[in-house]
Design a protein around this motif. Sequence first.
Motif, mmCIF file in Angstrom:
data_model
loop_
_atom_site.group_PDB
_atom_site.id
_atom_site.type_symbol
_atom_site.label_atom_id
_atom_site.label_comp_id
_atom_site.label_asym_id
_atom_site.label_seq_id
_atom_site.Cartn_x
_atom_site.Cartn_y
_atom_site.Cartn_z
ATOM 1 N N ASP A 94 -7.324 -14.920 4.511
ATOM 2 C CA ASP A 94 -6.415 -14.545 3.427
ATOM 3 C C ASP A 94 -5.248 -15.521 3.382
ATOM 4 O O ASP A 94 -4.841 -16.078 4.404
ATOM 5 N N ILE A 95 -4.712 -15.693 2.150
ATOM 6 C CA ILE A 95 -3.518 -16.528 2.010
ATOM 7 C C ILE A 95 -2.314 -15.691 2.430
ATOM 8 O O ILE A 95 -2.056 -14.627 1.867
ATOM 9 N N ILE A 96 -1.589 -16.165 3.439
ATOM 10 C CA ILE A 96 -0.345 -15.530 3.846
ATOM 11 C C ILE A 96 0.784 -16.316 3.200
ATOM 12 O O ILE A 96 0.880 -17.533 3.375
ATOM 13 N N THR A 97 1.605 -15.631 2.447
ATOM 14 C CA THR A 97 2.646 -16.340 1.706
ATOM 15 C C THR A 97 3.933 -15.543 1.721
ATOM 16 O O THR A 97 3.925 -14.311 1.872
ATOM 17 N N CYS A 98 5.027 -16.258 1.585
ATOM 18 C CA CYS A 98 6.333 -15.638 1.411
ATOM 19 C C CYS A 98 6.864 -16.035 0.035
ATOM 20 O O CYS A 98 6.719 -17.199 -0.383
ATOM 21 N N VAL A 138 6.624 -10.690 2.207
ATOM 22 C CA VAL A 138 5.429 -11.284 2.804
ATOM 23 C C VAL A 138 4.224 -10.671 2.096
ATOM 24 O O VAL A 138 4.064 -9.451 2.068
ATOM 25 N N LEU A 139 3.371 -11.532 1.523
ATOM 26 C CA LEU A 139 2.218 -11.076 0.755
ATOM 27 C C LEU A 139 0.943 -11.650 1.352
ATOM 28 O O LEU A 139 0.918 -12.809 1.811
ATOM 29 N N ALA A 140 -0.121 -10.847 1.327
ATOM 30 C CA ALA A 140 -1.452 -11.308 1.718
ATOM 31 C C ALA A 140 -2.321 -11.318 0.467
ATOM 32 O O ALA A 140 -2.465 -10.301 -0.220
#
Length: 678
Positions: free
Chosen positions: A383-387, A473-475
């Motif tokens: 998964d893309i981990i993004t802030c 923080v989004l997945a």
Amino acid sequence: MSRFEDLGIKARLVLLAAAAMLPFLLLVIGGLVYSYEDATATAEKDVRKTAEIASDRVSHAFDDARARLEILRELPELRRGSGISCHAFLMSMRAANPQFLTIGVLDARGEITCHSREGKLETFTDPVFGRRVLAMEPTDFAVGQFRIGANSGRPTVFVAMPLPRVRNEPSGIIYASLNLGHLQDIAREMSGKSQRSILLLESQTSRVLARWPKPVAFGTAMPDHPAASFVRDNAAGGVRQLTDVDGTVRIYGIAPVRSAGESGLVLLVGESRALVMSALNWRSFAAVLLALLALSTAIGAASWLGSEMQVRPIRRLALTAARISAGQFYALTGIETWQAPEFRELASQLDTMAVALDKGRQAEQAIAVSEARYRLVADNTTDIITCVDTDGRYTFVSGASLPLLGYKPTELGGLLMRDVVHPDDRPIVDDIMTAVRAGQTLQAARYRARHCDGYDVWVEVAGRAVEGRGEAVLAIRDATHRKAMEDHIEATNQRLASLASTDDLTQLPNRRTFNQTISTELALCARTQAPLALVLIDVDRFKAYNDGYGHQAGDDCLKRVAHALRTEARRPGDIVTRYGGEEFAAILPNTTLSGALERADAMRRAVREMSIVHGGSEHGRVTVSIGVACLFDAGREEASAVLIRQADQALYEAKARGRDAIEAFPNDVPLPALKRSV
């Protein structure tokens, strides 16, 4: 745009000064335009007034002629109408009135019985005019068309009045031929020193009776003169700018000669537009010259002030910033004390920033170690981990962005989430950010992300805000396969629903849809108190058609009839359904009985005009019978059954009346005038 981007501050200040002067220039231009329009309007008004005054002068000449003829017609010398005394009297009157070329008397037969000219007399030049005057009322006055007098031999216009009647019968007329030179004198006087153009014209023939300046022979026809068509179209009066035969643009005003009666005489006054506008042209030139001088002064002042007070300090500040960006944090800015306080403040800030950057360099080294450890974890998940910050801008993206979206983490960093989303799904992303700012936890929000190659990828987003950080923080995970499965299930359900509600043969809504729709519409009408109309349609002699032409032809016939009916149900809320067998039903919401009858007649004619041959029908073609009912009290008990029963009863009456017909319930309601196909 690229040329504007290359402009320096000095050039931009010059442009600013020019832009600041633009309203002044526009005001000057607007004032000039208004002045020209006002001057033109004033000139047109003056020319038209002058034309009316000149027309009155000419009218006075005709009024004078009428007054003299009224006196003469009552004198005993003229009542006898002949003899030496009559001739002598008219000769003396002619000598006393130089505006007349001749004066004469015609008897009821149109023969000259008395004349101001000695010797043998010719016949009257215009017998048609003479008969017209003879038939007029005794007090009427007539003006004729241009003629060459038979007795005077000179160009003229006749004026005449009937003589007093004898035993209520016409006895003759008294007439005079006008001296057109007298009218020419009036034109010359009205032209004045300004040499304005004066023309006296016959509007029907475009003949000139008087002109000044540049006189022409009396009676000259000028159909090609620019004013001729203007006169023909505006004989009652008007004003227009025309280019004269000499190339001069003139403002022409036209006024009818009121005392000339039906002769169509009009008077035109033309003023040279160049003379009218000459003074205004000089004032306009001076105003434009002063405006350009003011613009040049403003641009020069802006150029000098911009160089000394803007360009010089900015160059020094830019040089200091360039040194700081190169890591020379010891650089200091020197700005004169007389420069603007904003520049001095900015110089102080640059010096302070140099000190702070030196401290920040040391902190960066410590942060880099911590960040390397965190990325090791984030880059090894699917998964893309993004802030993202509160604006929805990516502040951190893990390495999974490359296989999922085709973007490297560095390519997504700094972009808004909305930048890589399908345009239609941007509201979903806006809702996600609203939830993040509210501190809510996201659970599988779904939208279409835009792959770097241009196609869309369905993704699901889950995450939550980081308390006290202003970030979330989004997945982000791939949901393409799940979305495809859901779409397949939804399409299958929609197909099943369509099969359950559509007639397979005609592709019209079926009886089940009819029942649902009429219940829904009745409930709506009960709330809004709007009428609901029901139209029942039955194909006439359809069994005979099936028996005679076969079931395949019968099916084709029903398809064509269904298409014709559906075409005539034009409003968005109207619906045509297959009611059963060869019967159809149309539900027309918010439609009165008269409106429903008009739609029903359009349906009947549409079927008839297809001209489907039907040997078993008394009409020789396929036709339909129609019953119409309208319900206003939709809230009554069993409203659906009542409306259907009424429409069915009306349909029965239509068939009993010979088919290819329409009946309404109740049948005592007069039908509107409906078109009948043949």
